[in-house]
Structures are given as structure tokens and as C-alpha cells.
Design an enzyme around this catalytic site. Structure first.
Site, PDB file in Angstrom:
ATOM      1  N   GLU A  92       0.824  -1.214   0.000  1.00  0.00           N
ATOM      2  CA  GLU A  92       0.000   0.000   0.000  1.00  0.00           C
ATOM      3  C   GLU A  92       0.854   1.259   0.000  1.00  0.00           C
ATOM      4  OE1 GLU A  92      -3.996  -0.652   2.383  1.00  0.00           O
ATOM      5  OE2 GLU A  92      -2.421  -2.014   3.037  1.00  0.00           O
ATOM      6  N   CYS A 105       3.610   8.459   0.965  1.00  0.00           N
ATOM      7  CA  CYS A 105       3.929   7.549   2.062  1.00  0.00           C
ATOM      8  C   CYS A 105       4.057   6.144   1.480  1.00  0.00           C
ATOM      9  CB  CYS A 105       2.815   7.613   3.107  1.00  0.00           C
ATOM     10  SG  CYS A 105       3.062   6.476   4.471  1.00  0.00           S
ATOM     11  N   CYS A 112       3.609  -6.610   8.548  1.00  0.00           N
ATOM     12  CA  CYS A 112       4.616  -6.129   9.503  1.00  0.00           C
ATOM     13  C   CYS A 112       4.770  -7.155  10.612  1.00  0.00           C
ATOM     14  CB  CYS A 112       4.178  -4.791  10.093  1.00  0.00           C
ATOM     15  SG  CYS A 112       5.406  -4.053  11.207  1.00  0.00           S
ATOM     16  N   CYS A 116       2.491  -3.856  17.381  1.00  0.00           N
ATOM     17  CA  CYS A 116       1.955  -2.679  18.055  1.00  0.00           C
ATOM     18  C   CYS A 116       0.434  -2.831  18.132  1.00  0.00           C
ATOM     19  CB  CYS A 116       2.335  -1.416  17.285  1.00  0.00           C
ATOM     20  SG  CYS A 116       4.126  -1.280  17.042  1.00  0.00           S
ATOM     21  N   CYS A 119      -2.053  -0.608  15.897  1.00  0.00           N
ATOM     22  CA  CYS A 119      -1.856  -0.522  14.445  1.00  0.00           C
ATOM     23  C   CYS A 119      -2.472  -1.713  13.727  1.00  0.00           C
ATOM     24  CB  CYS A 119      -0.372  -0.440  14.122  1.00  0.00           C
ATOM     25  SG  CYS A 119      -0.040  -0.344  12.352  1.00  0.00           S
ATOM     26  N   CYS A 343      -2.381   6.816   9.123  1.00  0.00           N
ATOM     27  CA  CYS A 343      -1.388   6.066   9.894  1.00  0.00           C
ATOM     28  C   CYS A 343      -2.051   4.903  10.612  1.00  0.00           C
ATOM     29  CB  CYS A 343      -0.753   6.938  10.972  1.00  0.00           C
ATOM     30  SG  CYS A 343       0.135   8.341  10.369  1.00  0.00           S
TER      31      CYS A 343
HETATM   32  N1  SAH Z   1       6.985   0.572  11.711  1.00  0.00           N
HETATM   33  C1  SAH Z   1       7.356   1.972  11.562  1.00  0.00           C
HETATM   34  C2  SAH Z   1       6.700   2.593  10.368  1.00  0.00           C
HETATM   35  C3  SAH Z   1       5.208   2.780  10.471  1.00  0.00           C
HETATM   36  S1  SAH Z   1       4.965   4.448  10.707  1.00  0.00           S
HETATM   37  C4  SAH Z   1       7.083   2.695  12.851  1.00  0.00           C
HETATM   38  O1  SAH Z   1       6.502   2.116  13.753  1.00  0.00           O
HETATM   39  O2  SAH Z   1       7.486   3.827  12.995  1.00  0.00           O
HETATM   40  C5  SAH Z   1       3.366   4.537  11.184  1.00  0.00           C
HETATM   41  C6  SAH Z   1       3.166   5.604  12.239  1.00  0.00           C
HETATM   42  O3  SAH Z   1       1.788   5.589  12.513  1.00  0.00           O
HETATM   43  C7  SAH Z   1       3.881   5.276  13.537  1.00  0.00           C
HETATM   44  O4  SAH Z   1       4.368   6.434  14.128  1.00  0.00           O
HETATM   45  C8  SAH Z   1       2.779   4.699  14.397  1.00  0.00           C
HETATM   46  O5  SAH Z   1       3.011   4.955  15.741  1.00  0.00           O
HETATM   47  C9  SAH Z   1       1.574   5.423  13.898  1.00  0.00           C
HETATM   48  N2  SAH Z   1       0.358   4.651  14.045  1.00  0.00           N
HETATM   49  C10 SAH Z   1       0.197   3.327  13.997  1.00  0.00           C
HETATM   50  N3  SAH Z   1      -1.086   2.987  14.172  1.00  0.00           N
HETATM   51  C11 SAH Z   1      -1.760   4.133  14.307  1.00  0.00           C
HETATM   52  C12 SAH Z   1      -3.125   4.449  14.469  1.00  0.00           C
HETATM   53  N4  SAH Z   1      -4.062   3.499  14.518  1.00  0.00           N
HETATM   54  N5  SAH Z   1      -3.464   5.736  14.568  1.00  0.00           N
HETATM   55  C13 SAH Z   1      -2.539   6.707  14.486  1.00  0.00           C
HETATM   56  N6  SAH Z   1      -1.236   6.472  14.303  1.00  0.00           N
HETATM   57  C14 SAH Z   1      -0.853   5.197  14.232  1.00  0.00           C
END
Ligand code: SAH
Length: 369
Positions: A92, A105, A112, A116, A119, A343
Site C-alpha cells: 500500500e 507515504c 509487519c 503494536c 496498528c 497512519c
Molecule cells: N513501523 C514503523 C513505520 C510505520 S509508521 C514505525 O513504527 O514507525 C506509522 C506511524 O503511525 C507510527 O508512528 C505509528 O506509531 C503510527 N500509528 C500506527 N497505528 C496508528 C493508528 N491506529 N493511529 C494513528 N497512528 C498510528
């Protein structure tokens, strides 16, 4: 796919490939420019090459390997592309138009491996690493779709490695893609305009610091204490906040005079958004005295994630506490939520906002918006 994926070759590798085909070196430069500067997606369009050579390239190599499955258009103009790789894994990419400059992006992995809890991508697990060519292709596709094939990017388009996957668990291919995109005879997107985001793979943060002409760094923090971060981001059990901050201090030495790195802090209602947690976060950042800013990201909800976004007044109160303690802090406006492009929402899902594959122009955005 047995043939060579041209898009993932560095200029030197392409040169070698062309030599092995028995062709003069300047053909490599023509092909490189065809793929990366003119953003052509078929050898047949490279009319500066002899027909016979185009036919041989066609047999031995490919330019595009990603297949567009769906494209979604948000009411805010954000676009999400859902591709499939040649072996059928989802990829994506999100295009985010902004007043001053646009942002693309990209994803570094299909799925992944990190878990987390906030996410959605985590729910896919790791499907596989993307190759450098698959990373570069995402950017070429988004540029062509948004500006037109080969049309120079009208503004200084920025890239963020914040799509699906953990970029620092696919470090070599990520850095190779960044080197390819940096070529002045190609896309010429300099690393300074690229930000990669990590959940905190400490050895790679340290390694990034040693690389000259490196991209910018963002670190997903999400919690001010190990207790909470262990729960939200299990990678914290491997590298604690203390180890992460020590790597940040090391990385800080590589910052240019006006550069900062970023902490991303996803705001989860009643989980990590209290006044006390804001004070803890400010204390953490001030204790290590890092040259960083904090981006607060209101949580983007998606079924079945067990969280809600913090209310805007709560985000604002949190921001004010950080600011009062001298921390540089910004609130990120969510983009593309309605098409699951924001995100943490990338999980190869379908959503509203489908648009026909053949009609992607800026006027469409106006029409639909
Ligand atoms: N794996 C890397 C790259 C992904 S970046 C990382 O963790 O940094 C994606 C960003 O979106 C990260 O900062 C993460 O904290 C944020 N993120 C993930 N899930 C989210 C959500 N449901 N709502 C808002 N931000 C989120």
C-alpha cells in the site's frame, strides 16, 4: 518472475546488466533515465532505443511488477493505492496532497512483524520484505498517477517511509531504494526530503547515524514509560526506552545544523493522553536533552483495534503541557481516514472512495471533493 527487475537496479548495476547484454554503456544511461526520470513503465515507450533492443529487454527484464488492485480517493484528496506484488502480496502507498508540498507515504514490507497493539497492519503479520525495486515502483506509480507520466514533480514532493512494515527490518533494500531515488539523472529525490520512521530498532538507528547523505529519522514512541510502552509496542521489551534514548543521543551527533529528528506519539484515549503522561514525556525528552520534536497523532480508529482517539481538547491540553516545558510539539491532522489510508490503517482492506483506474487527475479530486 524470473526476469531482472530493472527499477531496483542501481545505475552501476544497470550498466553491468547492459554490458552483459552486449550493449554500449550509454544504453544503460538511456534506460535509467527512461525508468526514473521520464518514469516510463514499458520498454516500448523508450523510443530512443532501437526496436530490436527494446524487444530483447522486454524478454529479459521488467519495469513494473506491482499490479494495481484498487485505488481509493478520500474526501480530503488523499489517495490510497493497493497493489499486489508478482507473487500476490499486498503493498500500500498513500499520496497526500498538501498546500505547500505533497507527500508520498510508501511501504517497506508487506504486512509487519511488529505487534503494536494500536496498528492495523500488525494484524497481517509479516508477509515479506519488499525489494528496493518494489519500493521505488511505489513512488513512480504515485508520481505518475498524480502528476502525469514523466511530468516533473511540480513541488518538492516529500517521501515518508511510514506505510506498512518496519523499514529498519528491511534496511539494506530501503537504503538501496533511497540511493536509487537520489540519482540526479533519475527521480532525483534527495534523502533530505525523505523521512523514515522506526518503532525503535536500536542497532539500525545507530547505523543510520553513520551513513552520509542519509534520510531523516522519526521514531514511534507512543508511551513515556517502559511499563506502558511494553504493552503498546512489544518491541520495547527488546530495546527499552533507555536504550532507545541512548541511540537517539548517538544519532543526534549526525544531525545537520537545522535538523531535528521526530518522536511520533499516537494519542489513545484514556491510555496515554493524561496530563501526568504529558509531564512524563516532557521530562523524558528534557532529561536526555535531545534535539527532537514531538508529533502528536490522534489515533486513527479501525475495527477491531481496542482504542479510541483522544478528543481534540485532550490533545490540545497534552500539547500545551509539552510546550510549557520547552518541548517542540506539533499536532498532526489525520488524512485519508475515510478510505483507511491514515497512519496505522493500512491492512489491504477495501474501503469507500473507489475510483476508476483510468481517470486519475487533479480535476477528479476537484470533481469528487
Ligand atoms: N513501523 C514503523 C513505520 C510505520 S509508521 C514505525 O513504527 O514507525 C506509522 C506511524 O503511525 C507510527 O508512528 C505509528 O506509531 C503510527 N500509528 C500506527 N497505528 C496508528 C493508528 N491506529 N493511529 C494513528 N497512528 C498510528
Amino acid at each position: 518472475m524470473k526476469s531482472t527487475h530493472i527499477t531496483g537496479l542501481s545505475a552501476e548495476e544497470l550498466s553491468q546488466f547492459v554490458t552483459e547484454m552486449g550493449e554500449p554503456d550509454y544504453r544503460a544511461r538511456q534506460i535509467f533515465s527512461g525508468v526514473h526520470a521520464r518514469r516510463l513503465t514499458a520498454f516500448d515507450a523508450m523510443t530512443d532505443l532501437p526496436k530490436e533492443l527494446r524487444a530483447r529487454l522486454q524478454e529479459q527484464a521488467s519495469i513494473s511488477t506491482l499490479r494495481l488492485e484498487s485505488r481509493y480517493l478520500s474526501s480530503d484528496g488523499t489517495r490510497r493505492y493497493l497493489f499486489k506484488t508478482h507473487d500476490d502480496y499486498p503493498v500500500e502507498t498513500v499520496f497526500i496532497p498538501e498546500e505547500r508540498r505533497d507527500t508520498i507515504c510508501f511501504s517497506s514490507q508487506s504486512g509487519c512483524p511488529l505487534q503494536c497493539t494500536f496498528c492495523l497492519t500488525a494484524q497481517l503479520g509479516l508477509l515479506r520484505n519488499l525489494t528496493a525495486g518494489e519500493i521505488v515502483e511505489q513512488i513512480i506509480y504515485a508520481l505518475n498517477d498524480s502528476y502525469g507520466v514523466g511530468v516533473p514533480t511540480p513541488k518538492g514532493t516529500n517521501l515518508v517511509g511510514m506505510g506498512a512494515g518496519e523499514p529498519f527490518l528491511n534496511f539494506a533494500e530501503l537504503m538501496k531504494a533511497i540511493r536509487i531515488m537520489n540519482e540526479p539523472s533519475g527521480l532525483y529525490i534527495v534523502p533530505n526530503r525523505i523521512t523514515v520512521s522506526t518503532a525503535g530498532i536500536v542497532p539500525r538507528i545507530r547505523e543510520l547515524a553513520t551513513i552520509s547523505n542519509r534520510p531523516r529519522l522519526a521514531i514511534s514512541l507512543a508511551a513515556p514509560t517502559d511499563e506502558l510502552r511494553d504493552e503498546l509496542m512489544p518491541i520495547n521489551k527488546k530495546w527499552s526506552i533507555r536504550e532507545l534514548m541512548a541511540a537517539c543521543k548517538e544519532f543526534e551527533k549526525s544531525l545537520k545544523p537545522n535538523e531535528r529528528f521526530t518522536f511520533e506519539y499516537v494519542m489513545l484515549r484514556d491510555v496515554n493522553d493524561s496530563d501526568e503522561q504529558a509531564a512524563q514525556l516532557a521530562k523524558l525528552i528534557n532529561r536526555y536533552d535531545v534535539r527532537a520534536k514531538v508529533n502528536l497523532i490522534p489515533h486513527n480508529p479501525a475495527e477491531p483495534l481496542p482504542y479510541q482517539p483522544s478528543s481534540m481538547p485532550r490533545v490540545e491540553a497534552f500539547r500545551k503541557i509539552l510546550e510549557a516545558k520547552g518541548v517542540a510539539v506539533f499536532v498532526r491532522r489525520p488524512r485519508g481516514r475515510d478510505i483507511l489510508a491514515a497512519c496505522g490503517q493500512l491492512a489491504a482492506r477495501s474501503a469507500g472512495g473507489d475510483m476508476p483506474a483510468a481517470s486519475a487527475t487533479r480535476s477528479d479530486e476537484r470533481r469528487i471533493a
